[in-house]
Scaffold this motif. Structure first.
Motif, PDB file in Angstrom:
ATOM      1  N   GLU A 112      -0.561   6.312 -10.944  1.00  0.00           N
ATOM      2  CA  GLU A 112      -0.704   7.871 -10.848  1.00  0.00           C
ATOM      3  C   GLU A 112      -0.513   8.628 -11.996  1.00  0.00           C
ATOM      4  OE1 GLU A 112       0.588   5.789  -7.050  1.00  0.00           O
ATOM      5  OE2 GLU A 112       1.563   5.786  -8.867  1.00  0.00           O
ATOM      6  N   GLY A 113      -0.399   8.003 -13.121  1.00  0.00           N
ATOM      7  CA  GLY A 113      -0.509   8.588 -14.397  1.00  0.00           C
ATOM      8  C   GLY A 113       1.138   8.957 -15.217  1.00  0.00           C
ATOM      9  N   VAL A 114       1.823   8.240 -14.403  1.00  0.00           N
ATOM     10  CA  VAL A 114       3.405   8.508 -15.073  1.00  0.00           C
ATOM     11  C   VAL A 114       3.472   7.477 -16.158  1.00  0.00           C
ATOM     12  CG1 VAL A 114       5.778   7.926 -14.527  1.00  0.00           C
ATOM     13  CG2 VAL A 114       4.372   8.581 -12.380  1.00  0.00           C
ATOM     14  N   VAL A 115       4.169   8.262 -17.297  1.00  0.00           N
ATOM     15  CA  VAL A 115       4.374   7.720 -18.421  1.00  0.00           C
ATOM     16  C   VAL A 115       5.752   7.488 -18.937  1.00  0.00           C
ATOM     17  CG1 VAL A 115       2.233   8.469 -19.463  1.00  0.00           C
ATOM     18  CG2 VAL A 115       4.267  10.073 -19.627  1.00  0.00           C
ATOM     19  N   ARG A 116       6.296   6.571 -19.830  1.00  0.00           N
ATOM     20  CA  ARG A 116       7.434   6.322 -20.308  1.00  0.00           C
ATOM     21  C   ARG A 116       7.877   7.500 -20.966  1.00  0.00           C
ATOM     22  NH1 ARG A 116      10.658   3.746 -24.227  1.00  0.00           N
ATOM     23  NH2 ARG A 116      12.149   2.771 -23.718  1.00  0.00           N
ATOM     24  N   GLU A 117       9.288   7.992 -20.755  1.00  0.00           N
ATOM     25  CA  GLU A 117       9.588   9.181 -21.691  1.00  0.00           C
ATOM     26  C   GLU A 117       9.300  10.253 -20.982  1.00  0.00           C
ATOM     27  OE1 GLU A 117      12.163   9.307 -24.156  1.00  0.00           O
ATOM     28  OE2 GLU A 117      12.154   6.905 -23.551  1.00  0.00           O
ATOM     29  N   GLY A 118       8.618  10.432 -19.771  1.00  0.00           N
ATOM     30  CA  GLY A 118       8.419  11.503 -19.040  1.00  0.00           C
ATOM     31  C   GLY A 118       9.818  12.221 -18.619  1.00  0.00           C
TER      32      GLY A 118
END
Length: 191
Positions: free
Chosen positions: A52-58
């Motif tokens: 779904e486009g989630v990224v680390r450090e979000g």
């Protein structure tokens, strides 16, 4: 089934509230699907991940303020360190006086402001917001409110205790925002 429809409507309403609270910032609404059972670890699991486009450090927020940051991303889930987790560190400002500090998670119900000088202008009731300095968090997001101030004359410092704006034990949905850029603004998600 009426219960399913009611829950879907509640989720949709909550998603709109989260988007409005984030000032219209584009983000992804995720549901909390798990919590750690270790009392000193403050971590939650979300139902959204790489697909779904989630990224680390979000950055995670809810309508009340900052929830925490994403520390691990998997194809369909993400692991979040809450702002109360002992490993959490967030650069912040006392909103009224603009005193800079670091909000450190304690593993309890409150966080602690550290690196305040003895003459720091901080009082019970002050709001604490993100500083937007060299990290994931954009400037100005609400972290919590100062509940206690301890002045340590011997070590020439002040420690202030902060109650998070967010009730971490009641989280159901959160808004995932991409990490801030070096100028403190939130990045646009890449499609």
């Amino acid at each position: 089934d009426i219960v399913y429809l009611q829950e879907a409507l509640r989720h949709q309403t909550r998603a709109m509230q989260l988007q409005q609270a984030a000032g219209g910032a584009s983000g992804l609404v995720a549901r909390v699907i798990g919590r750690t059972i270790i009392p000193t670890e403050h971590v939650i699991l979300l139902d959204r991940g790489l697909r779904e486009g989630v990224v680390r450090e979000g950055v995670l927020v809810d309508v009340a303020g900052v929830v925490g940051r994403i520390v691990e991303v998997h194809p369909t889930t993400s692991l979040v360190s809450l702002l109360t987790d002992p490993d959490s560190r967030i650069a912040c400002l006392v909103e009224r006086s603009r005193e800079g500090a670091l909000l450190v998670g304690t593993g309890g119900l409150q966080g602690r402001l550290e690196y305040l000088d003895l003459d720091a202008d901080v009082e019970v009731g002050d709001r604490v917001v993100t500083a937007g300095l060299g990290g994931s968090f954009p400037k100005g997001l609400l972290l919590g409110v100062v509940t206690k101030v301890q002045r340590d004359e011997r070590n020439a410092r002040v420690i202030a205790w902060v109650r998070p704006a967010v009730r971490v034990s009641q989280l159901e949905e959160v808004l995932c925002l991409p990490p801030a850029t070096s100028n403190g603004k939130t990045e646009k998600p890449k499609n």
